[in-house]
Write an enzyme that holds these catalytic residues in place. Structure first.
Site, PDB file in Angstrom:
ATOM      1  N   GLU A  51       1.935 -33.635  79.593  1.00  0.00           N
ATOM      2  CA  GLU A  51       1.107 -32.444  79.817  1.00  0.00           C
ATOM      3  C   GLU A  51       0.869 -32.150  81.295  1.00  0.00           C
ATOM      4  O   GLU A  51       0.666 -30.999  81.681  1.00  0.00           O
ATOM      5  CB  GLU A  51      -0.230 -32.597  79.090  1.00  0.00           C
ATOM      6  CG  GLU A  51      -0.131 -32.530  77.575  1.00  0.00           C
ATOM      7  CD  GLU A  51       0.125 -33.881  76.927  1.00  0.00           C
ATOM      8  OE1 GLU A  51       0.106 -33.965  75.689  1.00  0.00           O
ATOM      9  OE2 GLU A  51       0.341 -34.862  77.678  1.00  0.00           O
ATOM     10  N   PHE A 113     -11.961 -37.550  66.534  1.00  0.00           N
ATOM     11  CA  PHE A 113     -10.662 -37.981  67.036  1.00  0.00           C
ATOM     12  C   PHE A 113     -10.109 -36.963  68.042  1.00  0.00           C
ATOM     13  O   PHE A 113     -10.066 -35.773  67.762  1.00  0.00           O
ATOM     14  CB  PHE A 113      -9.685 -38.137  65.869  1.00  0.00           C
ATOM     15  CG  PHE A 113      -8.295 -38.522  66.285  1.00  0.00           C
ATOM     16  CD1 PHE A 113      -8.041 -39.763  66.840  1.00  0.00           C
ATOM     17  CD2 PHE A 113      -7.238 -37.632  66.127  1.00  0.00           C
ATOM     18  CE1 PHE A 113      -6.757 -40.117  67.234  1.00  0.00           C
ATOM     19  CE2 PHE A 113      -5.949 -37.970  66.520  1.00  0.00           C
ATOM     20  CZ  PHE A 113      -5.707 -39.228  67.067  1.00  0.00           C
ATOM     21  N   GLN A 114      -9.753 -37.444  69.197  1.00  0.00           N
ATOM     22  CA  GLN A 114      -9.210 -36.641  70.298  1.00  0.00           C
ATOM     23  C   GLN A 114     -10.168 -35.540  70.758  1.00  0.00           C
ATOM     24  O   GLN A 114      -9.747 -34.492  71.244  1.00  0.00           O
ATOM     25  CB  GLN A 114      -7.835 -36.054  69.945  1.00  0.00           C
ATOM     26  CG  GLN A 114      -6.763 -37.129  69.845  1.00  0.00           C
ATOM     27  CD  GLN A 114      -5.348 -36.585  69.777  1.00  0.00           C
ATOM     28  OE1 GLN A 114      -5.116 -35.458  69.340  1.00  0.00           O
ATOM     29  NE2 GLN A 114      -4.384 -37.390  70.208  1.00  0.00           N
ATOM     30  N   MET A 473       4.977 -42.810 103.371  1.00  0.00           N
ATOM     31  CA  MET A 473       3.875 -42.330 104.195  1.00  0.00           C
ATOM     32  C   MET A 473       2.772 -43.367 104.312  1.00  0.00           C
ATOM     33  O   MET A 473       2.170 -43.545 105.376  1.00  0.00           O
ATOM     34  CB  MET A 473       3.311 -41.020 103.642  1.00  0.00           C
ATOM     35  CG  MET A 473       2.302 -40.361 104.564  1.00  0.00           C
ATOM     36  SD  MET A 473       2.980 -39.941 106.186  1.00  0.00           S
ATOM     37  CE  MET A 473       3.722 -38.347 105.837  1.00  0.00           C
TER      38      MET A 473
END
Length: 563
Positions: A51, A113-114, A473
């Protein structure tokens, strides 16, 4: 007005907004929306593999196209994964709309849930967010989201949609216009302030334009080029503004700030009038604020009033759209380029005294050479994305950008893992262009799964991996400031990047000399496949100049530390 369920309303709204591409990843709370996505024929959905890549690709699509990027994810971890891309867009003022699924309204607050407080989490890193509690509000919210994202100072907007809302039936009438009483961006600059700014320019001796990302967001590049040519005023660019002026323009002193050119940083330090156009005085540019342009009067043009005098006090503050303000300023400023010839000569001497350069070698490939050679081979039409690190700064210093929206990079947040999904988003926006992603051996592993997205979506991008077996870096900072204690930065143990690319359906190359690189890049372009070109570069090459954190921009480190 017609009856639609919430998911179909979303599809219709995206169509009304002219959305052509959506980046996303499905999940339980977003299933209704994805079912509607499957049935619609308005836009192309690109399935990412994480995502975070959805919001980053949408961000890059927006940067390249100038349109609003759109991402679609599910609740819980789907949303939290997307946060980094939201924050990246927020820091760089990029317009995207993220639509996330949420648990049904009657389950919110039950630790379902979630379930996660998505609007609470996104609040610090979006321009605005919405939790849709009523199907009747959905059309208006969708319209407002796109309006807020693209108007004023652009930025990301988040819409959280519970699963029951996405299935409910309601009346759909998409607003043609939107008016938000508490949100009224000012597009027209104050005429008196513009007149004062024009007078300050005409009476100055050492004026300097300081160009920021707002110059690109407002599509003001052509006006800036006209203004520069008309007045002969030199300019410096931030990382986000590269390409506003052609890098070959003699008035362009290059990038300013921590890794800016010597001439650019000295120009900031010695100008008597600083004309800040769509810039926010970021700490990577200013260095020690009390020493930044301390002998100069400041003209600051920005559409966001909260940015003006936030870091550096402006003597001539102008709130308005940069393009509109420049049109008026161009008409009011009457000077001949000869007026500032002595000032330009001084800056030219600074450029000759310490030009950007590197000690080329035939024994080991220098990363700067790779950047310059890539530009020669891919031509002026290519689009460039980068990850974050040394390679990003070498691209900023040595790639000859000739137009706005050519560079796609994470500036404010400094998001490692940005480059590959950004390249995919850029390719979706400009499928006929060659898209090159410069990356490092640290950054590439953060979103390497998106090689599959590139392959499956038929959006081939060329990844040039500057491999120095270090988190480069961070290693550079450890060299200069931590007595060469390379804590957790040595990446000597590595996978076979070329074979990884081949396993995802692409092509892979390993280059240890210049001829191998030239052949590999030409072959990658010809293949029209997603490519990984691993280039073994000098391990201890530094990005110079370098302004130490908290130092004045004129206090630059110009030489590498002996190893």
């Amino acid at each position: 007005m017609k009856e639609l369920n919430g998911s179909d309303m979303i599809m219709q709204a995206l169509h009304e907004e002219g959305v052509e591409v959506v980046f996303g990843y499905p999940g339980g709370a977003a299933l209704n929306i994805y079912d509607a996505t499957y049935k619609q024929k308005y836009f192309k959905h690109i399935l990412v593999r994480h995502e975070q890549a959805a919001t980053i690709a949408a961000d890059a699509y927006a940067r390249v196209s100038g349109k609003v990027g759109v991402a679609l994810v599910t609740s819980g971890p789907g949303f939290t994964n997307a946060i980094t891309g939201l924050a990246t867009a927020y820091c760089d003022s990029i317009p995207i709309v993220l639509i996330s699924g949420q648990v049904p309204t009657f389950m919110i607050g039950t630790d379902a849930f979630q379930e996660i407080d998505a609007v609470g989490i996104s609040r610090p890193c979006v321009k605005h967010n919405f939790l849709v509690n009523n199907i009747d509000e959905l059309p208006r919210i969708l319209k407002e989201a796109f309006y807020i994202a693209r108007s004023g100072r652009p930025g990301p907007v988040h819409i959280d949609i519970p699963k029951d809302i996405s299935s409910k039936i309601g009346l759909f009438e998409y607003p043609k216009e939107i008016s938000i009483p508490s949100y009224k961006p000012n597009y027209k600059g104050n005429a008196k302030q513009i007149k004062k700014a024009a007078e300050a320019i005409m009476t100055s001796s050492r004026p300097l334009m300081y160009l920021g990302g707002g110059a690109i967001a407002s599509n003001a590049s052509d006006l800036i080029r006209t203004f520069a040519k008309k007045t002969g005023i030199p300019a410096v660019e931030t990382l986000m503004a590269l390409g506003v002026l052609d890098s070959a323009d003699k008035l362009n002193l290059g990038m300013v700030g921590m890794h800016g050119s010597y001439a650019a940083n000295m120009a900031i330090s010695e100008c008597d009038l600083l004309i800040a156009l769509g810039a926010r005085f970021d700490d990577r540019v200013t260095g020690k604020v009390s020493e930044f342009a301390k002998n100069a009067k400041i003209i600051h043009v920005d559409i966001d009033p909260s940015s003006i005098s936030k870091i550096v006090d402006a003597h001539f503050p102008i709130v308005g759209d940069l393009k509109n303000v420049l049109e008026e300023l161009n008409a009011k400023v009457s000077v001949k380029p000869e007026q500032f010839s002595q000032w330009r000569e001084i800056l030219q001497r600074y450029n000759m005294l310490n030009p950007l350069g590197y000690n080329d070698s035939d024994e080991v490939i220098k990363p700067q050479w790779v950047v310059e050679e890539t530009a020669k081979i891919v031509g002026k039409d290519a689009i460039v994305s980068t990850d974050v690190g040394q390679h990003q700064m070498w691209v900023a210093q040595f790639y000859p950008f000739n137009r706005p929206r050519q560079l796609v990079t994470s500036g404010g947040l400094g998001t490692m893992g940005y480059g590959l999904p950004a390249a995919i988003g850029a390719k979706a926006a400009q499928p006929d262009k060659v898209v090159v992603n410069f990356t490092g051996d640290g950054s590439i592993l953060m979103n390497i799964q998106e090689l599959m997205t590139s392959f499956e979506s038929e959006l081939p991008v060329i990844n040039i991996l500057l491999n120095n077996n270090f988190l480069g870096m961070v290693r550079q900072w450890q060299t200069f400031f931590y007595e060469q204690r390379y804590s957790s930065t040595d990446l000597s143990k590595q996978p076979n990047f070329a074979k990884i690319a081949e396993s995802f359906g692409g092509v892979g190359y390993v280059c240890t000399n210049k001829d191998e690189f030239k052949k590999a890049l030409k072959a990658a372009i010809k293949s029209k496949k997603t490519a990984m070109i691993e280039v073994k570069v000098d391990r201890f090459e530094d990005v110079l100049p370098m302004v130490p954190a908290g130092a004045a921009v004129y206090n630059m480190i110009l030489k590498s530390k002996e190893k």
